[in-house]
Write an enzyme that holds these catalytic residues in place. Structure first.
Site, PDB file in Angstrom:
ATOM      1  N   HIS A  42       0.840  -1.190   0.000  1.00  0.00           N
ATOM      2  CA  HIS A  42       0.000   0.000   0.000  1.00  0.00           C
ATOM      3  C   HIS A  42       0.877   1.243   0.000  1.00  0.00           C
ATOM      4  O   HIS A  42       2.065   1.184   0.325  1.00  0.00           O
ATOM      5  CB  HIS A  42      -0.894   0.028   1.248  1.00  0.00           C
ATOM      6  CG  HIS A  42      -0.124   0.244   2.517  1.00  0.00           C
ATOM      7  ND1 HIS A  42       0.660  -0.746   3.089  1.00  0.00           N
ATOM      8  CD2 HIS A  42       0.019   1.339   3.310  1.00  0.00           C
ATOM      9  CE1 HIS A  42       1.236  -0.270   4.180  1.00  0.00           C
ATOM     10  NE2 HIS A  42       0.872   0.994   4.328  1.00  0.00           N
TER      11      HIS A  42
ATOM     12  N   ASP B 291       0.774   5.044   1.832  1.00  0.00           N
ATOM     13  CA  ASP B 291       0.076   5.707   2.928  1.00  0.00           C
ATOM     14  C   ASP B 291      -0.764   6.865   2.389  1.00  0.00           C
ATOM     15  O   ASP B 291      -0.236   7.741   1.700  1.00  0.00           O
ATOM     16  CB  ASP B 291       1.073   6.246   3.955  1.00  0.00           C
ATOM     17  CG  ASP B 291       1.796   5.135   4.696  1.00  0.00           C
ATOM     18  OD1 ASP B 291       1.273   4.005   4.726  1.00  0.00           O
ATOM     19  OD2 ASP B 291       2.886   5.399   5.245  1.00  0.00           O
TER      20      ASP B 291
ATOM     21  N   HIS C  45       4.780   0.068  -0.174  1.00  0.00           N
ATOM     22  CA  HIS C  45       5.564  -0.638   0.839  1.00  0.00           C
ATOM     23  C   HIS C  45       4.678  -1.650   1.561  1.00  0.00           C
ATOM     24  O   HIS C  45       3.455  -1.643   1.419  1.00  0.00           O
ATOM     25  CB  HIS C  45       6.214   0.332   1.832  1.00  0.00           C
ATOM     26  CG  HIS C  45       5.260   1.250   2.530  1.00  0.00           C
ATOM     27  ND1 HIS C  45       4.677   2.348   1.915  1.00  0.00           N
ATOM     28  CD2 HIS C  45       4.771   1.255   3.798  1.00  0.00           C
ATOM     29  CE1 HIS C  45       3.892   2.977   2.767  1.00  0.00           C
ATOM     30  NE2 HIS C  45       3.919   2.323   3.920  1.00  0.00           N
TER      31      HIS C  45
ATOM     32  N   ARG D 276       7.042  -8.656  16.177  1.00  0.00           N
ATOM     33  CA  ARG D 276       7.631  -7.384  15.752  1.00  0.00           C
ATOM     34  C   ARG D 276       6.738  -6.239  16.229  1.00  0.00           C
ATOM     35  O   ARG D 276       5.517  -6.344  16.207  1.00  0.00           O
ATOM     36  CB  ARG D 276       7.764  -7.335  14.229  1.00  0.00           C
ATOM     37  CG  ARG D 276       8.312  -6.025  13.679  1.00  0.00           C
ATOM     38  CD  ARG D 276       8.543  -6.095  12.172  1.00  0.00           C
ATOM     39  NE  ARG D 276       9.053  -4.840  11.645  1.00  0.00           N
ATOM     40  CZ  ARG D 276       8.346  -4.000  10.881  1.00  0.00           C
ATOM     41  NH1 ARG D 276       7.104  -4.301  10.537  1.00  0.00           N
ATOM     42  NH2 ARG D 276       8.877  -2.874  10.449  1.00  0.00           N
TER      43      ARG D 276
END
Length: 380
Positions: free
Chosen positions: A246, A248, A302, A312
């Protein structure tokens, strides 16, 4: 009470009914009860993560040097930012002035929420169409290509700080007693990110050749979003994604990663990683700022990958304009384009946010699709 909450969760998704949502993603139970992840989390072959990913060369920008008044350091910082933002929109900020102890406390407090029972996290459940609250893999919003993650998001408006502490108050209202320190830490973190974002806007303004304070002043009153991202261990990371590909939709993203890593950017027709740097923030241009620059600076595709060994954690601050402020580029960035063309129509952040929350799942075409949607909407 915690045992009772966990006992009510089925093997795949919990069916804790609420007015807003009907299901919850619980990675711990999925890993305990099955060797395979549910089909909803399996991504198409052409989008599955690759094992052969090389690091992306991103510049390290010395923010303190830029702000020091040294013209040579400022010139070098603007040159590096301009080169990166024109190509892919990603760069690293060092000497940023954010207290390392604040970062440590922020990471420490994440476990108190994300490792709590599902019913406890449900107290902060994010309502459909809103940007604040807890979301578990967007279960209920989407039925396929689900991200292997949980998030907790807060709205942040700096001018409201005088009257209330938006992050702290949200936590207190939704979670109740026992989360006072949790709320204080993330209120402080959001305030630090807002301050940092305005310094970066000065840098971006100079790099674009507009007045240094232009973008800083544009964003001084803002409706931003602060998000905690938690990516649990995944038994089949080769099939899943923590966050799908996607761009941002926001203006600027300031990300801090823990030591695990997982951020990948699509540059030169291949996925490349941005390894963690504990002393730096990853900054990337979003769609709204791309529109503000008339397309000169890029909002890049990204994603986040997961692994089977370790969870994470990341923090993302999404700088956004005030909801009703009109997004349009300064004349300098329009007149400099051949024939003085505008690449995107005027819009407000509230319109764009509504589009991404209710009408379109963010991807690499979000801004273009929004422009089409907006023109069609205005034609009625």
């Amino acid at each position: 009470m915690a045992t009772e909450c966990i006992a009510t969760v089925p093997q795949i998704f919990s069916e804790n009914k609420t007015k807003e949502d009907s299901s919850i993603f619980d990675a711990k139970l999925l890993n305990q009860h099955s060797h395979h992840i549910p089909q909803q989390f399996v991504w198409p072959d052409h989008e599955k993560p690759s094992t052969d990913v090389q690091p992306l060369q991103v510049p390290l920008i010395d923010l303190a040097g830029f702000l020091s008044g040294d013209s040579c350091l400022a010139s070098e910082a603007t040159r590096l930012v301009s080169k990166a933002a024109t190509k892919h929109g990603f760069f690293l900020i060092t000497n940023h002035g954010v207290d390392e102890s604040l970062l440590s406390r922020a990471y420490l407090h994440m476990d108190s929420f994300f490792k709590a029972p599902a019913c406890e996290k449900q107290k902060a459940q994010r309502k459909w169409g809103e940007s604040s609250g807890y979301a578990s893999s967007f279960v209920g919003r989407f039925s396929s290509k689900l991200p292997w993650k949980e998030t907790l998001s807060f709205k942040f408006s700096p001018e409201e700080k005088i009257h209330s502490q938006t992050v702290k108050d949200f936590v207190s209202k939704k979670m109740g007693d026992g989360y006072e320190d949790f709320g204080k830490v993330y209120q402080e973190y959001a305030e630090a990110m807002n301050t940092l974002s305005l310094k970066i806007m000065e840098l971006l303004g100079m790099s674009l050749g507009v007045e240094r304070r232009y973008f800083k002043e544009f964003f001084e009153d803002s409706d931003s979003i602060f998000r905690l991202n938690y990516y649990p261990q995944c038994k089949q990371p080769e099939l899943a994604l923590g966050t799908g590909p996607h761009c941002d939709p926001t203006s600027l993203t300031i990300l801090h990663q823990d030591q695990v890593g997982g951020l990948q950017v699509f540059v030169d027709n291949k996925w490349q990683s941005i390894p963690p740097n504990p002393h730096a923030f990853v900054v990337n241009i979003g769609d709204t700022f791309m529109a503000l620059t008339n397309g000169r600076y890029k909002s890049c595709l990204h994603r986040a990958v997961v692994n089977s060994e370790r969870e994470r954690k990341t923090f993302a601050f999404f700088l956004c304009p005030k909801g009703e402020k009109v997004v349009k580029p300064p004349e300098e960035l329009v007149n400099g384009v051949k024939s003085g063309e505008r690449k995107y129509p005027d819009f407000t952040w509230s319109m764009f946010l509504e589009f991404t929350q209710k009408h379109y799942r963010a991807d690499m075409n979000t801004l273009d699709e929004f422009s089409i949607w907006l023109k069609n909407r205005r034609s009625f």
